[in-house]
Motif scaffolding. Structure first.
Motif, mmCIF file in Angstrom:
data_model
loop_
_atom_site.group_PDB
_atom_site.id
_atom_site.type_symbol
_atom_site.label_atom_id
_atom_site.label_comp_id
_atom_site.label_asym_id
_atom_site.label_seq_id
_atom_site.Cartn_x
_atom_site.Cartn_y
_atom_site.Cartn_z
ATOM 1 N N GLU A 120 45.635 42.966 39.191
ATOM 2 C CA GLU A 120 46.171 41.606 39.045
ATOM 3 C C GLU A 120 46.394 40.965 40.412
ATOM 4 O O GLU A 120 46.098 39.781 40.591
ATOM 5 N N GLY A 123 43.363 39.452 41.778
ATOM 6 C CA GLY A 123 42.823 38.288 41.100
ATOM 7 C C GLY A 123 42.168 38.562 39.763
ATOM 8 O O GLY A 123 41.548 37.667 39.177
ATOM 9 N N TYR A 124 42.300 39.772 39.255
ATOM 10 C CA TYR A 124 41.733 40.099 37.944
ATOM 11 C C TYR A 124 42.647 39.579 36.842
ATOM 12 O O TYR A 124 43.868 39.649 36.952
ATOM 13 N N ALA A 125 42.032 39.091 35.774
ATOM 14 C CA ALA A 125 42.764 38.608 34.605
ATOM 15 C C ALA A 125 42.497 39.553 33.427
ATOM 16 O O ALA A 125 41.395 40.091 33.288
ATOM 17 N N LYS A 126 43.519 39.727 32.601
ATOM 18 C CA LYS A 126 43.386 40.563 31.408
ATOM 19 C C LYS A 126 42.574 39.807 30.366
ATOM 20 O O LYS A 126 42.859 38.645 30.081
ATOM 21 N N LEU A 127 41.566 40.476 29.804
ATOM 22 C CA LEU A 127 40.727 39.838 28.783
ATOM 23 C C LEU A 127 41.035 40.349 27.378
ATOM 24 O O LEU A 127 41.310 39.573 26.488
ATOM 25 N N MET A 143 39.389 43.810 32.256
ATOM 26 C CA MET A 143 39.831 42.794 33.198
ATOM 27 C C MET A 143 38.613 42.197 33.898
ATOM 28 O O MET A 143 37.583 42.858 34.042
ATOM 29 N N LYS A 145 37.320 39.269 37.133
ATOM 30 C CA LYS A 145 37.627 38.422 38.294
ATOM 31 C C LYS A 145 36.378 37.610 38.626
ATOM 32 O O LYS A 145 35.288 38.155 38.768
#
Length: 148
Positions: A120, A123-127, A143, A145
């Motif tokens: 996180e 810059g990774y987002a949870k999908l 995840m 990015k």
């Protein structure tokens, strides 16, 4: 001092051993590592301690012009918290960018709070969640990015 270099075939026995320790639920075989390390669309890096022992590693699949997939990231427990995983991620992300990748994807065990937190901050987002991805009862958080 921790140093980094590209992985090579001589690292395979160590990577297999570390995989059994770090990922006992789904370790890779020597044959899998041999195939992955030799593939032109994949890139593996290792982190070395002062004694030149492998203390961390990461790999990425980047076909170019598409999403890259983080294949593995591991750091031996006694060396965690020193920024090694972050540095490994930076190296494989740069390689993926150099291949023309547009995004990075990864799967991480849903209970791996430390890794999720790191991703996180990168810059990774949870999908979503993939049920039983790592084995029965071992779900993965997917995840993603976007890359510049």
């Amino acid at each position: 001092m921790i140093t980094y270099r590209d992985a090579n075939s001589f690292d395979i026995p160590v990577l297999v051993s570390l995989d059994k320790e770090l990922f006992p639920y789904s370790p890779w075989s020597a044959g899998q590592y041999r195939e992955e390390i030799s593939a032109p669309t994949r890139h593996f890096v290792v982190a070395l301690d002062d004694a030149s022992s492998v203390i961390g590693y990461a790999g990425v699949f980047a076909p170019g012009g598409a999403e890259a997939d983080v294949l593995t990231v591991g750091v031996v427990p006694q060396h965690r918290g020193q920024g090694i995983a972050r540095a490994l991620m930076a190296r494989i992300t740069q390689w993926a960018l150099d291949q023309g990748s547009i995004a990075m994807m990864l799967e991480v065990k849903t209970d791996n709070v430390e890794a999720i937190s790191l991703y996180e901050t990168l810059g990774y987002a949870k999908l979503n969640i993939r049920k039983d991805y790592f084995g029965t009862g071992l779900d993965a958080l997917v995840m993603r990015k976007e890359l510049p």
